[in-house]
Design an enzyme around this catalytic site. Structure first.
Site, PDB file in Angstrom:
ATOM      1  N   ASP A 188     102.931  62.636  28.500  1.00 62.57           N
ATOM      2  CA  ASP A 188     104.051  62.118  29.271  1.00 62.57           C
ATOM      3  C   ASP A 188     105.262  62.130  28.330  1.00 62.57           C
ATOM      4  OD1 ASP A 188     105.537  60.636  31.276  1.00 62.57           O
ATOM      5  OD2 ASP A 188     105.217  58.866  30.006  1.00 62.57           O
ATOM      6  N   ASP A 195     108.824  60.231  28.848  1.00 62.38           N
ATOM      7  CA  ASP A 195     109.573  58.980  28.712  1.00 62.38           C
ATOM      8  C   ASP A 195     108.644  57.844  28.299  1.00 62.38           C
ATOM      9  OD1 ASP A 195     111.949  60.229  29.585  1.00 62.38           O
ATOM     10  OD2 ASP A 195     111.313  60.008  31.661  1.00 62.38           O
TER      11      ASP A 195
HETATM   12 MG   LIG Z   1     106.270  57.220  30.644  1.00 63.06          MG
END
Ligand SMILES: [Mg+2]
Length: 247
Positions: free
Chosen positions: A23, A25
């Protein structure tokens, strides 16, 4: 001499894996903080015009928004306040009080903050990425964000990740967002690997659920505020505070 198998650190957490699906962010870059700021700015402004609405709270981000595609985040937060707005067209004006208008307003606020301040990746995450590459693992980024390439570029990480499955790719391929495992499964296919050979790394509950719902080797949760037990309950195999702990 007795040989003890090394099940600690990188070797243990990534044992047998051929790829790591990150992932973005909150995992590679602290942009979850920028997203949080942008959402707060958006909904503080919007709720000021709604009589008797409960104010936006920090917990709203984790309960209704974190990790989801942007418009789902808008819709789910509004639902939590009993507010129904028209959807509006996907490219609706940021000034319009529609689901898409609010989502596009949030995007504008986010981009303004990123452009003004730049993005420094998490040092521990970069160390893990370097170590993984040195061991010949393949890498991909799987993000709900439509800004993933811009954020990777701002953080100087573009060259590490030839495969990026972001919000734009998901829409183009007709893939449902997290907590569906579909975007992670698509990244594994682009790397030409079965899900079984890939490890998912996530900081959001919806993202850990996505990894857990797929047939992946393991799901590493990074606790940036969601809470260790919450991530374990969502299906994380292991939870760390910083990815350098896996080295
Ligand atoms: Mg995230």
């Amino acid at each position: 001499m007795t040989v003890v198998p090394d099940t600690s650190g990188l070797a243990g957490a990534l044992s047998g894996a051929s790829a790591i699906l990150f992932d973005l962010d909150g995992v590679l870059t602290p942009t979850a903080v920028v997203h949080e700021q942008a959402w707060k700015q958006l909904f503080d402004g919007f709720l000021a015009s709604v009589p008797d609405a409960a104010p936006y709270r920090e917990s709203d981000y984790f309960d209704h928004i974190d990790g989801k595609p942007r418009f789902d985040g808008v819709r789910d937060f509004l639902t939590s306040r009993g507010i129904v707005l028209p959807e509006g067209p996907a490219d609706d004006e940021p000034a319009h009080d529609t689901v898409h208008g609010l989502g596009n307003r949030k995007n504008k606020v986010f981009n303004d903050i990123v452009e003004a301040g730049g993005v420094q990746p998490y040092e521990g995450s970069v160390r893990l990425v370097d170590a993984a590459l040195a061991r010949g693992l393949k890498l991909a980024v799987v993000s709900s964000s439509r800004n993933a390439p811009a954020v990777l570029k701002a953080a100087g990480l573009s060259d590490y990740f030839p495969v990026v499955v972001d919000g734009v790719v998901a829409v183009a391929q007709g893939l449902p967002g997290k907590p569906s495992p579909a975007t992670y499964e698509y990244a594994a296919r682009l790397l030409d690997l079965p899900s079984q050979d890939c490890v998912v790394v996530e900081d959001a509950v919806s993202g850990v659920q996505a990894g857990s719902a797929g047939d992946f080797r393991s799901v590493i949760g990074v606790d940036r505020g969601a809470g260790r037990q919450t991530l374990l309950d969502a299906g994380a195999t292991v939870v760390v505070n910083d990815l350098a702990e896996l080295l």
